[in-house]
Design an enzyme around this catalytic site. Structure first.
Site, PDB file in Angstrom:
ATOM      1  N   ARG A 104     -11.420   7.599  10.694  1.00  0.00           N
ATOM      2  CA  ARG A 104     -10.794   6.856   9.594  1.00  0.00           C
ATOM      3  C   ARG A 104      -9.566   7.595   9.086  1.00  0.00           C
ATOM      4  NH1 ARG A 104     -12.995   3.711   6.038  1.00  0.00           N
ATOM      5  NH2 ARG A 104     -10.782   3.404   5.610  1.00  0.00           N
ATOM      6  N   LYS A 131      -3.197  -8.541  10.311  1.00  0.00           N
ATOM      7  CA  LYS A 131      -4.592  -8.395  10.760  1.00  0.00           C
ATOM      8  C   LYS A 131      -5.519  -7.946   9.621  1.00  0.00           C
ATOM      9  CE  LYS A 131      -4.434  -3.629  12.531  1.00  0.00           C
ATOM     10  NZ  LYS A 131      -4.742  -2.755  13.676  1.00  0.00           N
ATOM     11  N   ASP A 132      -4.943  -7.438   8.517  1.00  0.00           N
ATOM     12  CA  ASP A 132      -5.763  -7.038   7.364  1.00  0.00           C
ATOM     13  C   ASP A 132      -6.115  -8.216   6.462  1.00  0.00           C
ATOM     14  OD1 ASP A 132      -5.694  -4.389   8.148  1.00  0.00           O
ATOM     15  OD2 ASP A 132      -4.014  -3.849   6.835  1.00  0.00           O
ATOM     16  N   CYS A 188     -14.299  -7.975  10.543  1.00  0.00           N
ATOM     17  CA  CYS A 188     -14.252  -6.618  11.088  1.00  0.00           C
ATOM     18  C   CYS A 188     -15.647  -6.081  11.391  1.00  0.00           C
ATOM     19  CB  CYS A 188     -13.515  -5.684  10.133  1.00  0.00           C
ATOM     20  SG  CYS A 188     -14.346  -5.420   8.569  1.00  0.00           S
ATOM     21  N   ARG A 200       0.856  -1.193   0.000  1.00  0.00           N
ATOM     22  CA  ARG A 200       0.000   0.000   0.000  1.00  0.00           C
ATOM     23  C   ARG A 200       0.890   1.241   0.000  1.00  0.00           C
ATOM     24  NH1 ARG A 200      -3.434  -0.769   5.235  1.00  0.00           N
ATOM     25  NH2 ARG A 200      -4.281   1.264   4.700  1.00  0.00           N
ATOM     26  N   LEU A 248     -14.702  -1.816  15.858  1.00  0.00           N
ATOM     27  CA  LEU A 248     -15.800  -2.244  16.740  1.00  0.00           C
ATOM     28  C   LEU A 248     -15.259  -3.017  17.934  1.00  0.00           C
ATOM     29  CD1 LEU A 248     -18.456  -3.589  14.186  1.00  0.00           C
ATOM     30  CD2 LEU A 248     -18.392  -1.358  15.280  1.00  0.00           C
ATOM     31  N   ARG A 249     -14.202  -3.786  17.706  1.00  0.00           N
ATOM     32  CA  ARG A 249     -13.578  -4.577  18.770  1.00  0.00           C
ATOM     33  C   ARG A 249     -13.114  -3.687  19.930  1.00  0.00           C
ATOM     34  NH1 ARG A 249      -8.379  -4.833  19.885  1.00  0.00           N
ATOM     35  NH2 ARG A 249      -7.846  -3.776  17.947  1.00  0.00           N
ATOM     36  N   ARG A 250     -12.410  -2.616  19.589  1.00  0.00           N
ATOM     37  CA  ARG A 250     -11.923  -1.704  20.633  1.00  0.00           C
ATOM     38  C   ARG A 250     -13.082  -0.993  21.318  1.00  0.00           C
ATOM     39  NH1 ARG A 250      -7.564   0.542  16.347  1.00  0.00           N
ATOM     40  NH2 ARG A 250      -5.816  -0.853  16.808  1.00  0.00           N
ATOM     41  N   THR A 253      -3.143  10.791   9.089  1.00  0.00           N
ATOM     42  CA  THR A 253      -4.430  11.500   9.023  1.00  0.00           C
ATOM     43  C   THR A 253      -5.127  11.492  10.376  1.00  0.00           C
ATOM     44  OG1 THR A 253      -4.662  10.811   6.718  1.00  0.00           O
ATOM     45  CG2 THR A 253      -6.652  11.569   7.814  1.00  0.00           C
ATOM     46  N   ARG A 254      -5.135  10.328  11.039  1.00  0.00           N
ATOM     47  CA  ARG A 254      -5.841  10.236  12.319  1.00  0.00           C
ATOM     48  C   ARG A 254      -5.162  11.089  13.396  1.00  0.00           C
ATOM     49  NH1 ARG A 254      -7.063   3.886  12.976  1.00  0.00           N
ATOM     50  NH2 ARG A 254      -5.663   3.621  11.216  1.00  0.00           N
TER      51      ARG A 254
END
Length: 361
Positions: free
Chosen positions: A167, A98-99, A261, A26, A148-150, A172-173
């Site tokens: 996102r 994890k992706d 996810c 990526r 959602l997990r967190r 960015t975050r």
């Protein structure tokens, strides 16, 4: 002059060209750092090969106004890279493990699981809240996370906080956190912050009793064409046996639960004194309902296989022919057993409701 030039040209033609291995990744800064680290290791192992990095954008990089769990696409960060692999435009792809879904598209396999960095989640606070913890943040403080997990686990643990989707890539975050007054803190994977060299932004590490981590978090996976034996052999030396066995157990647990996810599922693994421990849990979206348990199995962390390669097929999308088969199967069975235990206790109902609520909102 022309005679010398011809001689030089002939000498150049006689020099064998280095084989070029094309590596897909990526475009984000973190993805490039991760890929560069894998390529640096491969270069040191294979000085006779040349490596070319090819960066591309994925669906997950392009859709930034929707929560990941809403998009309904299991291969958000992998599909475009897999297309390039399929078309022979690249020879291998480096991902955050994890992706990668627990079931890969036909023709692909994870040829290496690299040594895991910290699998834990980390809290990064807005500058005005540096020195705080989630516990001591003011009532109704907004915490950003795309997971959602967190959110499910932390809502249960810290009911005075509000959780909102955020996102974008790490840069960015962090910019949204620092420049907007919307978030008091955001939750990110500790491994990503470490790889970016941003450890100084970590205000709190979340341990398993507060927030268990995502399947495969902190590990890198190298995806290749399943029948490309040359490349499988090339990357197979990158397998870290302990990380491999922990991640097989985690991925097996997730696959058997049919999680992803779009539902809150989390794990914690450890290997100690010849035992592999797996803790796994499921949560309702608001964290009110939870079900978790721990199981263990005897396992001996293997060194690289000494008896030659195994011919067995992949386990949960991973091919590790240079690692003994027995501990891999024990890890896979541990994940299946724990998932079965939770499903028998009623986890399916929690997951079904979470999936329906997530799709409805």
């Amino acid at each position: 002059m022309s005679g010398n030039g011809n001689a030089a040209a002939t000498a150049e033609e006689d020099t064998p060209k280095m084989r070029v291995i094309r590596v897909g990744t990526r475009k984000s800064q973190l993805a490039r750092i991760q890929t560069d680290s894998v390529v640096a290791t491969l270069k040191a192992l294979y000085p006779g090969l040349q490596f070319e990095i090819i960066a591309m954008s994925t669906t997950g990089d392009k859709i930034l106004d929707t929560a990941l769990s809403k998009i309904g696409e299991k291969s958000l960060f992998t599909k475009e890279l897999e297309h390039a692999l399929e078309r022979n435009e690249v020879d291998l792809v480096v991902h955050s493990l994890k992706d990668l879904p627990t079931v890969l598209p036909p023709g692909f396999t994870i040829g290496a699981v690299c040594k895991r960095e910290s699998p834990y989640d980390a809290v990064v606070f807005h500058p005005k809240f540096v020195g705080k913890t989630l516990e001591t943040l003011p009532e109704k403080s907004v915490v950003g996370t795309s997971s959602l997990r967190r959110a499910a686990q932390l809502q249960r643990k810290f009911p005075h906080l509000e959780f909102k989707s955020i996102r974008g890539n790490l840069n960015t975050r962090l910019r949204k956190l620092d420049e907007l007054q919307e978030f008091s803190a955001i939750i990110l994977a500790a491994a990503g912050l470490q790889r970016m060299g941003w450890q100084n932004r970590v205000g709190q590490i979340l341990h398993p009793e507060e927030c268990m981590y995502a399947v495969g978090q902190g590990a890198l996976g190298v995806e290749v064409r399943a029948k490309d034996q040359d490349i499988l052999d090339l990357v197979g030396v990158l397998h870290d046996p302990e990380t491999l066995l922990r991640c097989i157990a985690e991925r097996s647990f997730l696959r058997h639960l049919e999680g992803g996810c779009s539902v809150p599922v989390a794990v914690h693994t450890a290997i100690k004194d010849g035992q592999l421990y797996l803790t796994g849990g499921v949560w309702s979206l608001n964290g009110a309902e939870t079900m978790q348990d721990t199981m263990q199995t005897t396992i001996h962390v293997p060194v690289q296989h000494e008896d030659g390669p195994e011919d067995d097929p992949q386990l949960v999308g991973i091919t590790a022919r240079n690692i003994p088969r027995q501990p891999q199967l024990a890890a896979e069975n541990l994940g299946i057993s724990l998932a079965t235990l939770l499903l028998n206790k009623g986890a399916k109902n929690i997951l079904d409701v979470a999936r329906q609520l997530n799709e409805a909102h």
